[in-house]
Motif scaffolding. Structure first.
Motif, mmCIF file in Angstrom:
data_model
loop_
_atom_site.group_PDB
_atom_site.id
_atom_site.type_symbol
_atom_site.label_atom_id
_atom_site.label_comp_id
_atom_site.label_asym_id
_atom_site.label_seq_id
_atom_site.Cartn_x
_atom_site.Cartn_y
_atom_site.Cartn_z
ATOM 1 N N THR A 220 0.823 -1.213 0.000
ATOM 2 C CA THR A 220 0.000 0.000 0.000
ATOM 3 C C THR A 220 0.854 1.259 0.000
ATOM 4 O O THR A 220 0.652 2.149 -0.829
ATOM 5 C CB THR A 220 -0.912 0.002 1.247
ATOM 6 O OG1 THR A 220 -1.518 -1.274 1.349
ATOM 7 C CG2 THR A 220 -1.975 1.056 1.155
ATOM 8 N N ILE B 220 0.529 2.697 -3.801
ATOM 9 C CA ILE B 220 -0.365 3.841 -4.061
ATOM 10 C C ILE B 220 0.433 5.060 -4.560
ATOM 11 O O ILE B 220 0.099 5.614 -5.613
ATOM 12 C CB ILE B 220 -1.234 4.169 -2.822
ATOM 13 C CG1 ILE B 220 -2.279 3.063 -2.653
ATOM 14 C CG2 ILE B 220 -1.915 5.529 -2.964
ATOM 15 C CD1 ILE B 220 -3.208 3.221 -1.477
ATOM 16 N N ALA C 296 0.085 6.631 -8.291
ATOM 17 C CA ALA C 296 -0.434 7.999 -8.431
ATOM 18 C C ALA C 296 0.551 8.874 -9.209
ATOM 19 O O ALA C 296 0.153 9.617 -10.127
ATOM 20 C CB ALA C 296 -0.690 8.580 -7.043
ATOM 21 N N ILE D 89 -1.742 -2.973 -6.833
ATOM 22 C CA ILE D 89 -2.261 -1.725 -6.255
ATOM 23 C C ILE D 89 -1.766 -0.528 -7.075
ATOM 24 O O ILE D 89 -2.525 0.416 -7.363
ATOM 25 C CB ILE D 89 -1.855 -1.599 -4.766
ATOM 26 C CG1 ILE D 89 -2.646 -2.608 -3.944
ATOM 27 C CG2 ILE D 89 -2.091 -0.181 -4.236
ATOM 28 C CD1 ILE D 89 -2.254 -2.666 -2.487
ATOM 29 N N THR E 16 -4.217 2.010 -8.783
ATOM 30 C CA THR E 16 -4.190 3.427 -8.419
ATOM 31 C C THR E 16 -3.935 4.294 -9.659
ATOM 32 O O THR E 16 -4.578 5.320 -9.861
ATOM 33 C CB THR E 16 -3.093 3.692 -7.364
ATOM 34 O OG1 THR E 16 -3.258 2.761 -6.311
ATOM 35 C CG2 THR E 16 -3.158 5.107 -6.821
ATOM 36 N N ARG E 17 -2.992 3.851 -10.475
ATOM 37 C CA ARG E 17 -2.662 4.610 -11.683
ATOM 38 C C ARG E 17 -3.915 4.778 -12.550
ATOM 39 O O ARG E 17 -4.241 5.889 -12.990
ATOM 40 C CB ARG E 17 -1.565 3.865 -12.462
ATOM 41 C CG ARG E 17 -1.138 4.568 -13.738
ATOM 42 C CD ARG E 17 -0.050 3.758 -14.449
ATOM 43 N NE ARG E 17 0.241 4.314 -15.759
ATOM 44 C CZ ARG E 17 -0.452 4.055 -16.856
ATOM 45 N NH1 ARG E 17 -1.494 3.237 -16.800
ATOM 46 N NH2 ARG E 17 -0.122 4.612 -18.013
ATOM 47 N N LEU F 175 -6.614 11.948 -5.372
ATOM 48 C CA LEU F 175 -6.161 10.729 -4.719
ATOM 49 C C LEU F 175 -7.271 10.105 -3.869
ATOM 50 O O LEU F 175 -7.508 8.910 -3.929
ATOM 51 C CB LEU F 175 -4.923 11.037 -3.856
ATOM 52 C CG LEU F 175 -3.993 9.859 -3.620
ATOM 53 C CD1 LEU F 175 -3.553 9.224 -4.931
ATOM 54 C CD2 LEU F 175 -2.760 10.289 -2.832
ATOM 55 N N SER G 151 -9.596 8.357 -5.978
ATOM 56 C CA SER G 151 -9.024 7.218 -6.705
ATOM 57 C C SER G 151 -8.768 6.017 -5.808
ATOM 58 O O SER G 151 -8.889 4.885 -6.243
ATOM 59 C CB SER G 151 -7.709 7.614 -7.365
ATOM 60 O OG SER G 151 -7.878 8.800 -8.089
ATOM 61 N N VAL G 152 -8.359 6.241 -4.559
ATOM 62 C CA VAL G 152 -7.985 5.102 -3.713
ATOM 63 C C VAL G 152 -9.186 4.332 -3.177
ATOM 64 O O VAL G 152 -9.022 3.270 -2.604
ATOM 65 C CB VAL G 152 -7.056 5.500 -2.534
ATOM 66 C CG1 VAL G 152 -5.725 5.994 -3.045
ATOM 67 C CG2 VAL G 152 -7.726 6.493 -1.621
ATOM 68 N N ALA H 15 -8.950 1.273 -4.866
ATOM 69 C CA ALA H 15 -7.773 0.510 -4.431
ATOM 70 C C ALA H 15 -8.021 -0.201 -3.101
ATOM 71 O O ALA H 15 -7.474 -1.272 -2.854
ATOM 72 C CB ALA H 15 -6.558 1.421 -4.330
#
Lengths: 529, 336
Positions: free
Chosen positions: B110, B114, B118, B217, B221-222, B253, B256-257, B260
């Motif tokens: 993580t 992440i 990102a 992950i 995340t990307r 972020l 987005s997460v 994730a």
């Protein structure tokens, strides 16, 4: 917990790990041995009787007789000796004076009698070697140093089986009996022995970690070893690469005794370790189910026997670390005929035998199957070599991965027994009975050892007679005769007698290999500084 | 929320029962009778049959299952047929090691996955982005046992920076047992010397175990960040003149997460099963090595117990992930 706090905590752990002072990693001390070989599944020596148990038992428990040296010689241990009378039915053992259990309690004939009664009652592990010939009333103790065994019938291998039987501290085990379980629940994670080493039960973690401390009061004394090892830490490491790396790095003092041949040179080239190469009595066999067509046809079995590249397997895969074994008794054990002709790779002969089998109506065109033990790479390699040979004579062999418990379950009936399967017969009951006796006498049908389902009345009578004779030379003649018949009948494919390869640290001295326990007898060892 | 958690917990019971039925059938329909192994190497067929009767293996499979489920219902997962010890005790001894390894791996995955995902998205099509894409594909493709051995050869054998195997130095007493997690126990007892030792030992196995998850992950995340960067509210924030770093950190972020986190929950189950190989290579004393021993010795009660316990943990972690999910995105909570 707030996210920020959590993240800070996490970072702290990582930072601590990254920034912590580089440790001098703990290496074994000068007075402690780290033995990286398997531990038994339980600590009860009457519950199982396998190779890891032997490695534990010979150090923690004592037996009436023990096997020493290689090839093994049966020598008196707790007993000073024995006599046989009543036409071979009554064995009388005299015990040594001064033997004491780890708790200081004297070891007497009463403990021996009770231990045998316990083993016969719970009917596990070593009991199998005694149950057919001994009942609980047949073991008596006329005085504190005498034990008498009255067998139900003559059974020559009896003495050879006595090292399987650990003598327990009756008083201690009885104090921990629950629901008439003969102390099984307690002894699974405890010890009640008298042997050269005492287990540290507090720190014991099953099949993972066990420390042993030297028993200074052992009845044999320690005068034969001026610097015995005080602490033995047994740490099984499952993965071979890690085990070898740990040995080379000096983290541990040994590997197990089945070091892959391709790792031998690597260990030998290291500064820290070497490899002990000792001929054992571990016989590798590819079984054939003689009840299933086309294996019920002698010519087909002969064709298969001539299609295996024995030399290629031993010299190539095993790098020569094995001894060709032409028959069902290890070549270094009495009873194995020394002039037995060995099957060799000969594809012309194999084709001829195959043609004969076909002419006799054997279904040689069907795909045959061999089950291998998938975590033991050597069984796969042997099967692949056989597959190549058979392909050249037009027989299709399919290799099926399997596991030991499933395989031995499947051998209960001829219909469920695979066409072929690969295994070894280990050596801790040193008598031809352990090999040829239990593999080819039809009374053992339904056990994994007799999984060829071979039945030959002549062989049955020879094996039956051999176990009922007292004189070793007479028994030897019968085993040799039976071996010749079995090999001529091409019942199975016998490949080799193993050379056990154990990586050992160069600081380890006094390693004396005996097939029983694979050399794990710590009382002879010491550590060079 | 409480109702949601309770509902999910109740649903866990039939799921675990289904798992138990499936595992029991899978373990017992193949010829797999431990009697022969228990009776000993030299046993006659009669002795094997007697052991079969004594253990009840001669009973119909459904009857054996009913008896077993009855036992499990009372919280008794039975004794190992090999060691004769309660399997729950064996598992309790080993579970903290696996949990610690899994959580540290998840932490690696993580805290590394992440940010790199990102950054790769923010610097879309940059050299860094390409590198991340290549490395994440490699991370997913590399076999963990191969990677583990390479790490061992470099960091333990050649450089001698990290220990080769095990969980803690031989002969050194581990931290006082509070949770069984050495890192946590060292922190709680303020034994920072022991924390360092525990961290040294966990570094390589946890990193090995985290590799596939980290890659997964990072990719997730990307993709999430790339998608969010196209949203109108981001364009609006940019037009409104918000600092770019603030837009990415606070708006992009966080949005987005959310995806994730679901990925992390799913990963957990995968990590526990992958831990079997990693534990074997690093000689890590967790339930993975116990499970392998149990399978190889046909100790079906031990295998069933491990399956149940791991299944339960997996279910609980997924419930926790849903809770975190709802905390990150209140709209999710409204749907619960």
């Amino acid at each position: 917990m707030k996210r920020r706090t959590f993240l800070m905590g996490g970072s702290a752990v990582v930072t601590a790990a990254m920034m912590g002072e580089r440790a001098a990693f703990a290496l074994p001390g000068s007075d402690e041995l780290i033995w990286a070989d398997d531990l038994p599944g339980t600590l009860d020596p009457h519950a199982v009787s396998d190779v890891p148990m032997q490695g534990y038992m010979i150090n923690v428990y004592d037996t009436l007789y023990v096997n020493k040296q290689n090839p093994p010689k049966l020598v008196p241990w707790l007993a000073t000796g024995h006599t046989v009378s009543d036409g071979g039915l009554t064995f009388t053992f005299k015990l040594r004076d001064g033997a004491k259990f780890h708790d200081g309690h004297p070891l007497t004939s009463d403990d021996v009698v009770w231990s045998f009664k316990r083993m016969l009652a719970i009917k596990k592990g070593p009991a199998a070697a005694f149950l057919p010939v001994l009942d609980p009333n047949g073991v008596t103790a006329p005085d504190p140093t005498t034990v008498v065994f009255k067998l139900k019938r003559l059974y020559a291998p009896f003495l050879a089986a006595t090292p399987l039987m650990a003598i327990l501290n009756r008083r201690l085990v009885e104090a921990n009996v629950k629901d008439n379980d003969w102390g099984q629940g307690w002894l699974a994670t405890n010890a009640a022995g008298s042997g050269s080493y005492i287990p540290d039960i507090e720190g014991y973690q099953p099949v993972q970690k066990l420390d042993l401390k030297r028993n200074r009061d052992h009845f044999m004394g320690w005068s034969d070893n001026t610097a015995p090892i005080e602490t033995v830490r047994r740490r099984p490491i499952r993965e071979t690469t890690t085990r070898v790396n740990a040995l080379i790095k000096g983290d541990v003092d040994c590997t197990d005794s089945y070091l892959p041949p391709d790792q031998v040179e690597r260990v030998m080239a290291s500064k820290t370790a070497t490899v002990s190469k000792d001929q054992s009595m571990r016989l590798m066999t590819l079984r054939m189910n003689n009840r299933k067509a086309p294996f019920d046809n002698l010519n087909f079995r002969l064709a298969v026997s001539h299609a295996f590249n024995y030399k290629g397997f031993i010299d190539g895969v095993l790098k020569g670390y094995a001894v060709r074994n032409a028959g069902p008794i290890p070549v270094n054990l009495w009873g194995a005929p020394q002039d037995l002709p060995a099957y060799e790779l000969d594809l012309d002969k194999a084709k001829d035998y195959l043609a004969k089998a076909k002419a006799e109506g054997a279904p040689v065109d069907r795909e045959i199957e061999i089950h291998i033990q998938e975590h033991l790479a050597q069984t796969t390699q042997a099967a692949q070599i056989l597959q190549q040979g058979l392909r050249k004579i037009g027989v299709n062999l399919k290799i099926i991965p399997n596991l030991w418990p499933q395989l031995i379950s499947s051998t209960a009936k001829p219909e469920t027994t695979p066409d072929m399967w690969a295994h070894w017969v280990s050596s801790y009951f040193i008598d031809p009975e352990n090999w040829i006796g239990q593999m080819y006498d039809s009374q053992f049908h339904g056990t994994w050892k007799a999984s060829s389902w071979y039945k030959n009345e002549k062989v049955d009578s020879l094996l039956h007679a051999a176990r009922g004779l007292e004189a070793k030379d007479q028994r030897q003649a019968l085993y040799e005769q039976a071996s010749r018949i079995i090999v001529a009948d091409a019942v199975d494919i016998w490949i080799y007698n193993g050379v056990e390869l154990r990586g050992i640290s160069k600081r380890l001295r006094g390693f004396n290999f005996t097939p029983i326990g694979s050399g794990a007898d710590f009382r002879t060892m010491w550590l060079a500084s | 929320m409480a109702r949601f958690v309770l509902h999910r917990l109740v649903l866990t019971i039939p799921a675990l029962f289904g798992l138990l039925v499936l595992t029991f059938i899978m373990l017992r329909v193949v010829p797999n009778d431990p009697s022969a192994a228990l009776a000993g190497e030299n046993a006659t067929p009669e002795q094997i049959a007697e052991v079969r009767r004594a253990y009840g293996f001669d009973q119909p499979l459904w009857k054996q299952f009913v008896i077993y489920v009855g036992q499990v219902g009372t919280g008794n997962l039975g004794n190992s047929i090999i060691s004769n010890r309660p399997v729950l005790r064996d598992i309790a001894d080993r579970l903290p090691a696996t949990i610690e390894l899994t959580f540290v791996s998840l932490l690696f995955a993580t805290v590394v996955g992440i940010p790199i995902g990102a950054i790769a998205a923010v610097w879309y099509q940059s050299l860094f982005d390409h590198a991340v894409r290549v490395l994440t594909v490699a991370g997913l493709a590399i076999a963990s046992f191969w990677f583990a051995i390479i790490l061992q050869m470099i960091f333990a054998m050649e450089l001698d920076w990290l220990p080769l195997r095990g969980r803690f130095p031989e002969g050194l007493a581990p931290p006082y047992h509070l949770t069984g997690l050495y890192i946590v126990d060292s922190l709680l007892t303020l034994r920072f010397d022991l924390l360092g030792r525990a961290a040294e030992y966990i570094l390589m196995p946890a990193f090995t175990l985290s590799l596939a998850g980290l890659a997964s992950i990072a990719r997730f995340t990307r993709a999430g960040v790339l998608e969010t960067l196209q949203k109108e509210f981001v364009h609006y924030a940019e037009a409104a003149g918000y600092p770019r770093l603030r837009i990415i950190w606070v708006y992009v972020l966080r949005n987005s997460v959310v995806g994730a986190t679901t990925q992390i929950g799913l990963l957990f189950g995968g990590l526990i099963s992958s831990a079997v190989a990693v534990e074997a290579i690093f000689d890590w004393p967790g339930v993975g090595s116990y499970a392998v021993n149990a399978i190889l010795s046909s100790d079906y009660k031990a295998v069933l117990a491990i399956t149940l316990v791991v299944g339960l943990i997996y279910a609980l972690v997924n419930i926790m992930v849903d809770v975190v999910h709802a905390w990150l995105d209140p709209r999710v909570a409204e749907k619960l």
